[in-house]
Scaffold this active site. Structure first.
Site, PDB file in Angstrom:
ATOM      1  N   LYS A 196      -9.505   2.303  -3.274  1.00  0.00           N
ATOM      2  CA  LYS A 196     -10.018   2.070  -1.785  1.00  0.00           C
ATOM      3  C   LYS A 196     -11.606   2.446  -1.480  1.00  0.00           C
ATOM      4  O   LYS A 196     -11.679   3.696  -1.837  1.00  0.00           O
ATOM      5  CB  LYS A 196      -9.082   2.426  -0.586  1.00  0.00           C
ATOM      6  CG  LYS A 196      -9.602   1.761   0.841  1.00  0.00           C
ATOM      7  CD  LYS A 196      -8.447   2.205   1.788  1.00  0.00           C
ATOM      8  CE  LYS A 196      -8.402   1.325   3.067  1.00  0.00           C
ATOM      9  NZ  LYS A 196      -7.504   1.870   3.979  1.00  0.00           N
ATOM     10  N   GLU A 240       0.966  -1.172   0.013  1.00  0.00           N
ATOM     11  CA  GLU A 240      -0.079   0.123  -0.111  1.00  0.00           C
ATOM     12  C   GLU A 240       0.777   1.370   0.020  1.00  0.00           C
ATOM     13  O   GLU A 240       1.809   1.261   0.597  1.00  0.00           O
ATOM     14  CB  GLU A 240      -0.902  -0.191   1.248  1.00  0.00           C
ATOM     15  CG  GLU A 240      -1.849   1.214   1.295  1.00  0.00           C
ATOM     16  CD  GLU A 240      -2.460   1.220   2.578  1.00  0.00           C
ATOM     17  OE1 GLU A 240      -3.439   2.033   2.746  1.00  0.00           O
ATOM     18  OE2 GLU A 240      -2.043   0.513   3.442  1.00  0.00           O
ATOM     19  N   CYS A 284      -5.561  -2.485   2.527  1.00  0.00           N
ATOM     20  CA  CYS A 284      -5.472  -2.290   4.126  1.00  0.00           C
ATOM     21  C   CYS A 284      -6.659  -2.837   4.557  1.00  0.00           C
ATOM     22  O   CYS A 284      -6.742  -4.326   4.257  1.00  0.00           O
ATOM     23  CB  CYS A 284      -5.147  -0.801   4.392  1.00  0.00           C
ATOM     24  SG  CYS A 284      -4.853  -0.630   6.083  1.00  0.00           S
TER      25      CYS A 284
END
Length: 529
Positions: free
Chosen positions: A350, A286, A403
């Site tokens: 995301k 990430e 994440c």
């Protein structure tokens, strides 16, 4: 002896009751990674049952008031569980201590205090249907099942360290999740963990032990059966995971950007060891790229120089979108797909952002008090509109999870071509050498089992690895290790339940618990009457 112990627990009052509830919750947290000592739950949950047995108020009190003592016990149990299970979150705020050290008490104590409300609700709901013997065990399981379900989506949800994880520490015990899901496992785990409470009065002891034995045997037996017939055909592409283990404070240093980028490039270009074939897909963690790639053609050229024509890089990076006019740019936490010529061929954003980490809830109000997101971008990150699969190469599509998106089993639906693997990129360097990275890895590991998809997890600093669709770790890098993981990706597997049944897993389990609980409750009421 157990009867005497239960009697003493039931009769406790004042701070001793509070302290014991807190201690039992704290003890239960050691069933989680990296400790995985799930046996503690066979102590903490029976004691919780006895504490709720003694949680009574004046008989003349109203129906709501009578639930308060049980709710307080549940809250203190939850507070202990979440303080000891999530204390490491404070470590993220110390990376930039000058700006965020003031918020450490809110993270270490405030978040657990909020999450404990769900366990207060669980205890109060259970107390509402409390009865003798096995009935109260079922009531507690029903309460926790509903509470954990609510915790999975209220205020965007935070189902971290759900009770069900304590019952699934190894792949053998993870397979049941394909039948009941994590949410169903939460309720079933409480039934088994709390069952020793029946040893005190011996009421329904035989039937209770029989229920627990059936659940445990089904849980372990199904796991053994499924793993016995599991195939691990390596039919996917050759994968390389890059783990640079960059310290979080260094990632913020503008002068270190080029060195960080070069380290990723160097690990990407390493020759495979032990005779392994050349990787086809390389995965960076990430926000591993310290540049806005659409504004840094020299960075894309450097990537092209290290890749061959038949390789693809999946890199975590910040993506900027310029709406035009006088509007401010939008920033996304994304995964880019970059081919061997340095061309960006796809991107996935995301969708589920971290509150206070990547954006500020109630922004117009809280920013007036100086509250900002920990990962500060102008205006914060923007959430992607929808989760979708990403085509990496011909006949290879991935489900991208960035994440902590990997902790939400209910959000694994996606649009587009069916995925062949889960790609989870993350940066657990925020949490240092604490239980956080181990807990995060375990939850991603369970998503692989639930979806029947292999997992490729690239973390800046541990734990990076490749997991097969049965939750078995093929290869991994430890926390703080610097290096690469090279392995051939296993094929996905067919799940035993249809896609129409999977969304109903929790409701089937919780309805069965509810029916059994009401049967005991009504029988108790009839007997008392």
């Amino acid at each position: 002896m157990v009867q005497r112990l239960a009697g003493k627990v039931i009769l406790l009052s004042g701070w001793k009751r509070v302290a014991l509830a807190f201690l039992m919750g704290a003890m239960a947290s050691f069933a989680l990674p990296p400790y995985d000592f799930f046996a503690v739950c066979f102590v903490s949950f029976p004691v919780l049952v006895w504490l709720i047995d003694g949680a009574v108020d004046n008989a003349s009190s109203g129906p709501v008031r009578r639930l308060v003592p049980a709710a307080m016990i549940g809250w203190w149990f939850g507070f202990g569980y979440f303080v000891f299970g999530l204390w490491w979150i404070g470590n993220a705020l110390l990376v930039d201590a000058a700006n965020f050290a003031w918020a450490v008490p809110f993270a270490v104590l405030g978040l657990p205090a909020f999450l404990a409300i769900f366990y207060a609700f669980a205890a109060a709901l259970a107390r509402l249907f409390w009865s003798d013997g096995l009935g109260r065990i079922l009531a507690l399981a029903f309460g926790f099942g509903i509470a954990e379900w609510l915790r999975s989506f209220i205020l965007t949800g935070f189902p971290w360290n759900a009770i069900g994880y304590a019952a699934m520490p190894v792949p053998l015990l993870m397979q049941s999740s394909v039948i009941v899901g994590l949410l169903g496992m939460n309720a079933l785990a409480v039934i088994v963990f709390a069952m020793p409470a029946l040893l005190a009065s011996r009421r329904d002891l035989k039937s209770g032990l029989a229920v627990a034995l059936v659940l445990v045997c089904a849980h372990a037996g199904f796991g053994a059966y499924r793993l016995h017939f599991a195939h691990s055909d390596a039919k996917g592409p050759q994968i390389r995971i890059v783990q640079p283990s960059i310290a979080q404070d260094a990632k913020w240093d503008a002068n270190a950007r080029r060195g960080i980028f070069d380290q990723h490039l160097a690990l990407t270009g390493e020759a495979p060891k032990d005779g392994k074939p050349k990787p086809q897909v390389i995965v960076w963690p990430e926000t591993s790229v310290p540049y806005l790639l659409t504004k840094a053609p020299e960075a894309l050229k450097s990537i092209a120089d290290v890749l061959t024509d038949d390789q693809v890089l999946l890199a975590g990076a910040v993506r900027m979108e310029e709406p035009g006019g006088n509007e401010d740019p939008l920033y996304y936490n994304s995964i880019y797909a970059i081919d061997g010529s340095g061309e960006i061929t796809g991107a996935a954003d995301k969708v589920h952002l971290v509150p206070f980490g990547e954006y500020v809830p109630l922004e117009n109000v809280l920013r007036r008090f100086g509250v900002s997101e920990v990962v500060e971008m102008p205006g914060g990150f923007t959430a992607g509109p929808t989760r979708r699969s990403l085509t990496v190469m011909e006949n290879f599509n991935i489900l991208p999870l960035i994440c902590y998106e990997a902790i939400f089993p209910a959000e694994m639906a996606y649009h587009g071509p069916s995925a062949d693997a889960i790609i989870n990129v993350t940066n657990d360097a925020w949490y240092g050498n604490t239980p956080g990275p181990y807990q995060h890895f375990r939850q991603a590991q369970l998503r692989a089992v639930e979806q029947g998809l292999p997992l490729v997890r690239a973390a800046n600093n541990g734990l990076s690895g490749i997991v097969d669709p049965y939750g078995r770790i093929i290869d991994a890098l430890a926390l703080n290790a610097v290096g690469v993981v090279d392995a051939t990706l296993p094929a996905k597997v067919q799940l035993p339940l249809s896609e129409d049944i999977i969304p109903l897993q929790f409701w089937i389990v919780i309805c069965m618990v509810l029916i059994a609980m009401l049967a005991y409750f009504l029988r108790h009421r009839t007997r008392v009457g």
